[in-house]
Design a protein around this motif. Sequence first.
Motif, PDB file in Angstrom:
ATOM      1  N   GLY A 105       0.879  -1.333  -0.366  1.00 45.69           N
ATOM      2  CA  GLY A 105       0.102  -0.105  -0.071  1.00 45.69           C
ATOM      3  C   GLY A 105       0.779   1.220   0.322  1.00 45.69           C
ATOM      4  O   GLY A 105       0.157   2.132  -0.778  1.00 45.69           O
ATOM      5  N   HIS A 106       1.897   1.646   0.495  1.00 46.34           N
ATOM      6  CA  HIS A 106       2.797   2.130   0.521  1.00 46.34           C
ATOM      7  C   HIS A 106       2.808   2.619  -0.708  1.00 46.34           C
ATOM      8  O   HIS A 106       3.086   3.948  -1.805  1.00 46.34           O
ATOM      9  CB  HIS A 106       3.841   2.517   1.753  1.00 46.34           C
ATOM     10  N   TYR A 107       3.498   1.901  -1.327  1.00 45.85           N
ATOM     11  CA  TYR A 107       3.540   1.631  -2.877  1.00 45.85           C
ATOM     12  C   TYR A 107       2.979   2.475  -3.367  1.00 45.85           C
ATOM     13  O   TYR A 107       2.567   3.086  -4.648  1.00 45.85           O
ATOM     14  CB  TYR A 107       4.964   0.440  -3.476  1.00 45.85           C
ATOM     15  N   VAL A 108       1.697   1.776  -3.660  1.00 49.01           N
ATOM     16  CA  VAL A 108       0.855   1.871  -4.511  1.00 49.01           C
ATOM     17  C   VAL A 108       0.309   3.524  -4.015  1.00 49.01           C
ATOM     18  O   VAL A 108       0.009   4.677  -5.465  1.00 49.01           O
ATOM     19  CB  VAL A 108      -0.641   1.074  -3.704  1.00 49.01           C
ATOM     20  N   ASN A 109       0.187   3.860  -3.060  1.00 53.78           N
ATOM     21  CA  ASN A 109      -0.370   5.403  -3.014  1.00 53.78           C
ATOM     22  C   ASN A 109       1.119   6.752  -3.491  1.00 53.78           C
ATOM     23  O   ASN A 109       0.675   7.366  -3.792  1.00 53.78           O
ATOM     24  CB  ASN A 109      -0.201   5.880  -1.414  1.00 53.78           C
ATOM     25  N   MET A 110       1.970   5.583  -3.723  1.00 54.34           N
ATOM     26  CA  MET A 110       2.973   6.687  -3.804  1.00 54.34           C
ATOM     27  C   MET A 110       3.626   7.352  -5.142  1.00 54.34           C
ATOM     28  O   MET A 110       3.341   7.609  -6.072  1.00 54.34           O
ATOM     29  CB  MET A 110       4.884   6.265  -2.940  1.00 54.34           C
ATOM     30  N   SER A 111       3.100   5.753  -6.477  1.00 55.43           N
ATOM     31  CA  SER A 111       2.789   5.560  -7.347  1.00 55.43           C
ATOM     32  C   SER A 111       1.633   5.465  -7.832  1.00 55.43           C
ATOM     33  O   SER A 111       1.351   5.344  -9.405  1.00 55.43           O
ATOM     34  CB  SER A 111       3.125   3.985  -7.682  1.00 55.43           C
ATOM     35  N   SER A 112       0.734   6.233  -7.793  1.00 52.96           N
ATOM     36  CA  SER A 112      -0.675   6.378  -7.915  1.00 52.96           C
ATOM     37  C   SER A 112      -1.113   7.272  -9.609  1.00 52.96           C
ATOM     38  O   SER A 112      -0.319   8.065  -8.978  1.00 52.96           O
ATOM     39  CB  SER A 112      -1.510   7.065  -7.066  1.00 52.96           C
ATOM     40  N   ALA A 113      -2.008   6.783 -10.294  1.00 56.89           N
ATOM     41  CA  ALA A 113      -2.349   7.489 -11.322  1.00 56.89           C
ATOM     42  C   ALA A 113      -3.260   8.229 -11.421  1.00 56.89           C
ATOM     43  O   ALA A 113      -4.142   9.167 -12.329  1.00 56.89           O
ATOM     44  CB  ALA A 113      -2.228   6.531 -12.671  1.00 56.89           C
ATOM     45  N   THR A 114      -3.836   7.652 -10.308  1.00 55.71           N
ATOM     46  CA  THR A 114      -5.322   8.384  -9.275  1.00 55.71           C
ATOM     47  C   THR A 114      -5.499   9.833  -8.993  1.00 55.71           C
ATOM     48  O   THR A 114      -5.696  10.930  -9.430  1.00 55.71           O
ATOM     49  CB  THR A 114      -6.601   7.295  -9.201  1.00 55.71           C
ATOM     50  N   PHE A 115      -4.141   9.626  -7.698  1.00 56.20           N
ATOM     51  CA  PHE A 115      -4.391  10.684  -7.244  1.00 56.20           C
ATOM     52  C   PHE A 115      -3.581  11.920  -8.052  1.00 56.20           C
ATOM     53  O   PHE A 115      -2.889  11.631  -8.751  1.00 56.20           O
ATOM     54  CB  PHE A 115      -3.112  10.084  -5.661  1.00 56.20           C
ATOM     55  N   THR A 116      -3.608  13.545  -7.580  1.00 57.79           N
ATOM     56  CA  THR A 116      -2.766  14.275  -8.250  1.00 57.79           C
ATOM     57  C   THR A 116      -1.446  15.105  -7.147  1.00 57.79           C
ATOM     58  O   THR A 116      -1.569  15.427  -7.520  1.00 57.79           O
ATOM     59  CB  THR A 116      -3.652  15.133  -8.759  1.00 57.79           C
ATOM     60  N   SER A 117      -2.300  15.644  -5.505  1.00 60.07           N
ATOM     61  CA  SER A 117      -1.700  15.722  -5.291  1.00 60.07           C
ATOM     62  C   SER A 117      -0.548  15.221  -3.508  1.00 60.07           C
ATOM     63  O   SER A 117      -1.330  14.189  -3.175  1.00 60.07           O
ATOM     64  CB  SER A 117      -3.029  17.279  -4.459  1.00 60.07           C
ATOM     65  N   VAL A 118      -0.134  15.824  -2.616  1.00 64.64           N
ATOM     66  CA  VAL A 118       0.233  14.590  -2.121  1.00 64.64           C
ATOM     67  C   VAL A 118       0.601  16.211  -0.761  1.00 64.64           C
ATOM     68  O   VAL A 118       1.286  17.157  -1.104  1.00 64.64           O
ATOM     69  CB  VAL A 118       1.678  14.227  -2.198  1.00 64.64           C
ATOM     70  N   ALA A 119       0.489  16.624   0.680  1.00 57.46           N
ATOM     71  CA  ALA A 119       0.680  17.009   1.362  1.00 57.46           C
ATOM     72  C   ALA A 119       2.102  16.608   2.772  1.00 57.46           C
ATOM     73  O   ALA A 119       1.643  15.002   3.128  1.00 57.46           O
ATOM     74  CB  ALA A 119      -0.596  17.965   2.362  1.00 57.46           C
ATOM     75  N   CYS A 120       2.960  16.909   2.945  1.00 54.28           N
ATOM     76  CA  CYS A 120       3.830  16.027   3.788  1.00 54.28           C
ATOM     77  C   CYS A 120       3.585  17.350   4.916  1.00 54.28           C
ATOM     78  O   CYS A 120       4.187  18.807   5.200  1.00 54.28           O
ATOM     79  CB  CYS A 120       5.247  15.686   3.261  1.00 54.28           C
ATOM     80  N   GLY A 121       3.449  16.115   5.949  1.00 57.92           N
ATOM     81  CA  GLY A 121       3.578  17.039   7.322  1.00 57.92           C
ATOM     82  C   GLY A 121       4.203  15.868   8.615  1.00 57.92           C
ATOM     83  O   GLY A 121       4.603  15.464   8.446  1.00 57.92           O
TER      84      GLY A 121
END
Length: 228
Positions: A199-215
């Motif tokens: 799942g970690h890789y899936v979230n990072m390599s997603s072609a569906t998601f477009t943005s990311v927030a690092c907190g």
Amino acid sequence: MARRTSPLVICLAIGGLEAVACNLVTGADDLSVDTSGAGGSGASTSTTSTSTTSTSTTTSTSTTTSTTTSTTTSTTTSTDPWEADRQACVDHINALRATKGLPAYQRWVSAESCVDQQATHDQSVNIAHDAFSHGTPACGGNGQNECPGWGVGSIVGCLDSMWGEKDQAGCAGCDACDTFTIFQNACPNCSFYGPPVCGHYVNMSSATFTSVACGFSTDGSWAAINFQ
């Protein structure tokens, strides 16, 4: 803080489905997903601005000569202690995505301060994704990876560990499926929940998601990464 290498439990919390799956791993990474797609809240990094202006003076003589001087200076300074680390986080994720020919994620600035609060809350209760799962606070996004105890200086190492899930035999099919098919555990040779966890890789390599927030938590020892 150095990377932690003791065995830890990695848990995936699926928002709205009340499902939790855990797997024992080496390292301190963790993730969560929320298929409800709730909207986020957050605040952008703040700046302060100062301006100084000299006094104007006028002098006159018998020939009626006058001069006026005026000077204005302005400076802008970021008050975000994690600004460089946030950018390094986003940049490294995008560098890893580029190795797969994937488009870069946009930096989700408006959610960052909220994700800081999630990381701080999770550290305080020592439970990964507790804030994401319960909305305390709710920052939005459909997925979250978390690095408990790695320390802000080890964010790149944590991301590399997550991305490395793709090299597990049980994750070889992840690139062939869209993100939500994998969420539903319907992708051959790729289980979001594990074992092995992909799942970690899936979230990072997603072609569906477009943005990311690092907190980051207040002391920087925990990092939470929200995707939408």
